[in-house]
Each structure stands twice: as C-alpha cells, then as structure tokens.
Design an enzyme around this catalytic site. Structure first.
Site, PDB file in Angstrom:
ATOM      1  CG  PHE A 138      17.068  23.095  33.250  1.00 53.63           C
ATOM      2  CD1 PHE A 138      17.037  22.189  34.296  1.00 53.63           C
ATOM      3  CD2 PHE A 138      17.204  24.443  33.545  1.00 53.63           C
ATOM      4  CE1 PHE A 138      17.163  22.617  35.613  1.00 53.63           C
ATOM      5  CE2 PHE A 138      17.326  24.877  34.872  1.00 53.63           C
ATOM      6  CZ  PHE A 138      17.305  23.953  35.905  1.00 53.63           C
ATOM      7  CG  ASP A 223      12.982  28.162  29.042  1.00 51.68           C
ATOM      8  OD1 ASP A 223      13.741  29.146  29.039  1.00 51.68           O
ATOM      9  OD2 ASP A 223      12.936  27.334  29.975  1.00 51.68           O
ATOM     10  CE  LYS A 252      20.474  30.333  33.629  1.00 52.68           C
ATOM     11  NZ  LYS A 252      19.830  29.243  32.913  1.00 52.68           N
TER      12      LYS A 252
HETATM   13  C1  LIG Z   1      18.557  28.561  33.835  1.00 53.71           C
HETATM   14  C2  LIG Z   1      17.336  28.156  33.110  1.00 53.71           C
HETATM   15  C3  LIG Z   1      16.091  28.107  33.747  1.00 53.71           C
HETATM   16  C4  LIG Z   1      15.918  28.372  35.224  1.00 53.71           C
HETATM   17  O1  LIG Z   1      16.280  29.663  35.582  1.00 53.71           O
HETATM   18  P1  LIG Z   1      16.450  30.041  37.156  1.00 53.71           P
HETATM   19  O2  LIG Z   1      16.700  31.523  37.115  1.00 53.71           O
HETATM   20  O3  LIG Z   1      17.603  29.257  37.666  1.00 53.71           O
HETATM   21  O4  LIG Z   1      15.186  29.687  37.830  1.00 53.71           O
HETATM   22  C5  LIG Z   1      14.992  27.765  32.984  1.00 53.71           C
HETATM   23  N1  LIG Z   1      15.107  27.489  31.676  1.00 53.71           N
HETATM   24  C6  LIG Z   1      16.286  27.527  31.032  1.00 53.71           C
HETATM   25  C7  LIG Z   1      16.336  27.239  29.567  1.00 53.71           C
HETATM   26  C8  LIG Z   1      17.448  27.856  31.728  1.00 53.71           C
HETATM   27  O5  LIG Z   1      18.631  27.858  31.098  1.00 53.71           O
END
Ligand SMILES: *Cc1c(COP(=O)(O)O)cnc(C)c1O
Length: 404
Positions: A138, A223, A252
């Site tokens: 994600f 990420d 986050k």
């Molecule tokens: C939440 C999340 C995102 C996206 O972040 P947003 O602030 O909602 O755009 C991307 N990568 C990971 C691993 C996440 O947990």
C-alpha cells in the site's frame, strides 16, 4: 450536538468514500477518546498509526500552540527555523542526508518515485524508469501511488494507471530477480506491510533486496510511512535489519497527528533534485514542523523499549487467545504493529469492540490490526483481551461463523 445529527449532516455533505463507524469523536487524551455523547473508548487504532504518542500529547499540543502564535505558514520560498530543526533531527537519526517535506504519505511516495526516475535518467539514460513493487503493498491513493500499489481493489475504475511499475509477490527474492530488466530503476517496499495485513518478511528478505539493488545498481526505496516513528520498537523499522535503503518515505505519525510527510535520501541520490524538480506549497510549513520536532523529540529510548516490551506482551496474550479459538488463523507483529488473522471477515468483531468501548481496525477483510499508542499500558491491553475473549466466546457459541 447530538451524535446522530453530526452523522446525518456529514453523510449529506461529504463524499461517501469511507465506510465509517457510527461514531463522532470530540475529544482525546492519551489512549482515550470520547464521542459527542460523552462515552469513552480505548483507541487501539491511533488514527491509523498517526498518533503514536496518543491523543493531545502535552509536548506536541504545547509546540503547536506556541508556533500558531508565532508563524503558521510562509511557503518554501523562504527558510524557517522549525523546518531546519526537523530536517536536522531526521537526518541525524537516519541514514539520510537530505529531506524533502510534503503533506502526506502518498505525496512522500510521489516524491520518491520522481526522485528514483530522475536519478536513473541522470545516470543511466531515458529508458530506465521501472519500479518493482510488491503484492499486498500500500503506497497511497493518488494515480501514481495506486499504480505502485499492487492491489486490484485500489486500482479498479481509475485506469489508465501510470506505467512503469512491475509487481511481484512480497517476500520472494527469486520473483524480484526475474522481474528485473534493462528498464528497472528501483525496488519499492514496505519493510513490514501494514494495510496488506501486517506482513513481516523472512529475516533475509530485505537484506536480499539490498544486495540485488547494489549488484544491479538499483535504488532501494523503503516506504516507512506506517512503520517509522517507533511503531515497531525501533525509531525506523529498517534498523531491525542491519541495512539501510537509498530513499525512505515517512508520514502518518511524523507530525504527531498533524499532516506532514517526508522523503529522505542519501546525498548522492538527493542531488538529482535541483531547483524546480519538485515542490509543495505547504510541505514542511512551520506549524507542521513544530509539531514534528516535538513528536520526534518525545519518542525517546524509554518509549521505544516500552513499545517493544508491551508489544511482546500484547502478542503473547493474543497468541493465548489463538489457542482457544480455532477460527484465529494467525497472530503476527513487531513492536506495537500487530495483526490477528481470522477465518472470516472481521468487521463484525470491530463493531462488537466498538459497542464495548474499543476502537480496533480491520484490514484485508480478515485481519484485525492493532496500532495502539506506543505508550499503551498493560492494563489497557488486558481490558481489550478480555473484551475480545468475550466476543469470540459468543461467536463460537452462536456459531455465527457458519453464516458468514
Ligand atoms: C498510510 C500509508 C500510505 C499513504 O499515506 P497517506 O498519508 O494516506 O497518503 C502510504 N504507504 C503506507 C505504508 C501507508 O501506511
């Protein structure tokens, strides 16, 4: 205002993109939140790992208040002290030499994708732009980041996607090696997959990716949007694996609940960004950075060791439940990033938890995800375990699983 009224007006005026719980929250302190009727809940979601220090942490609230009275925003045409402090802290704590600030996780990943493409073009020419990403990953909801996210459900209906991504199974080095060709420029991965169900790779997987990237001259992008800021018991998840990426993204919890994202890189890679390459109006503005600086400073050694200790305890207690109920398929986690996989959709469980005063998250349909504040106490965990035990017992008794 009455909760029902808040929900009714919201549903009338806000796009229907969230399958929300019927709950309007008005106040938070530490692990507790209160709804508009005055009912208290223990929050094991923490704004999806965005409030790692709980709600309204005094140092973060104080920093925001103070900065709001000094300077809220000026644009990136000028230097500011909070942004300087935050960049200094992040580079000191991590492998990285340079930081680009933005406002969210998706934007941080957009910056990482742009940087990887630009670096590859600068060094290897035009035809090398593909990024390998993983199934169940994600990376966000913009067009570029849903294209990077290898899950149909996020992509369907929004085609054509951005080209230049190849997908392979998570935790499979052979598949990565097979997917590499003359066009590949980078590999992008969450060290521990969050949204995808709290998936922890084998011990040598990330090391294997690091070696592949060295030998094929690819950039390794982590990420860490969900895993950083102490969530796994280390400040960054990559510290568990005795290696470092070339580019890392954060968001986050980076602002303790205030919207801010960051893309970090080594000097040599970051130098592909020059004036004009990338920009953000709000990225790293004084207010968000003041919150970020306070948050980073507050996540100290004692918070990290508390996270590790209580995380281990939480996992042990959940595994005890697994021995009792055969529909619990798996319990996995690291620090306070924990998943419990059931053999049926877990929405019914999160709804029951809500009735009993607990906020719990559900992901990938069948995984209960627990992301409490890093400061969660054993007695809070005990309360949740008892509630879950009661819910599971009822479900087993009623045998409603067969109806699901
Ligand atoms: C939440 C999340 C995102 C996206 O972040 P947003 O602030 O909602 O755009 C991307 N990568 C990971 C691993 C996440 O947990």
């Amino acid at each position: 205002m009455k909760q029902d009224r808040i929900i009714e007006i919201s549903n009338k005026c806000i796009t229907n993109t969230y399958n929300r719980y019927p709950l309007a929250l008005v106040k938070g302190r530490g692990i507790s939140v209160w709804d508009s009727e005055g009912r208290e809940y223990l929050d094991f979601v923490s704004g999806i790992a965005a409030n790692n220090l709980g709600h309204c942490h005094p140092q973060i609230a104080k920093a925001i208040k103070q900065q709001a009275g000094e300077l809220i925003h000026v644009s990136n045409l000028y230097y500011t002290i909070p942004q300087m402090e935050m960049a200094k802290l992040l580079t000191k704590k991590s492998f990285a030499d340079k930081v680009f600030f933005c406002n969210s996780g998706a934007e941080a990943n957009e910056a990482a994708i742009k940087m990887a493409r630009k670096y590859s073009r600068d060094h290897y020419g035009e035809d090398r732009f593909e990024i390998i990403t993983m199934h169940q990953s994600f990376h966000g909801r913009t067009i570029a980041t849903i294209s990077a996210t290898a899950q149909d459900k996020f992509q369907k209906g929004f085609e054509p996607l951005l080209s230049g991504f190849r997908y392979v199974p998570f935790n499979d080095l052979t598949a990565v090696e097979k997917a590499i060709n003359g066009r590949t420029c980078a590999i992008m991965v969450e060290p521990i997959q969050g949204e995808g169900g709290v998936n922890i790779p084998d011990k040598d997987y990330l090391k294997g990716l690091r070696e592949i990237c060295f030998s094929k001259r690819l950039l390794l992008i982590f990420d860490e949007i969900q895993t950083a800021m102490g969530r796994t018991g280390k400040f960054f998840a990559y510290e568990h694996f005795d290696l470092s990426p070339d580019i890392m993204t954060m968001a986050k919890s980076l602002g303790g609940g205030v919207a801010i994202g960051a893309m970090l890189a080594r000097d040599e890679v970051a130098s592909s960004f020059i004036p004009g390459s990338h920009a953000s109006t709000f990225g790293g503005n004084p207010l968000a950075c003041a919150a970020g600086v306070a948050t980073i400073k507050a996540i100290d050694k004692s918070i990290l060791s508390h996270c590790k200790r209580t995380g281990d305890y939480f996992i042990r207690r959940l595994k005890k439940l697994k021995e009792k109920y055969s529909f619990i398929k798996d319990v996995r986690g690291i620090g306070l990033m924990i998943g419990m996989e059931l053999s049926f959709p877990v929405r019914v469980i999160t709804e029951e938890c809500l009735k009993r005063g607990f906020l719990v998250n559900c992901t990938m349909d069948r995984v209960l995800r627990f992301l409490p504040p890093l400061t969660v106490k054993a007695k809070n965990i005990e309360k949740l375990i008892n509630a879950l035990d009661g819910i599971f017992k009822e479900i087993k008794g009623r045998n409603i699983i067969s109806q699901l």
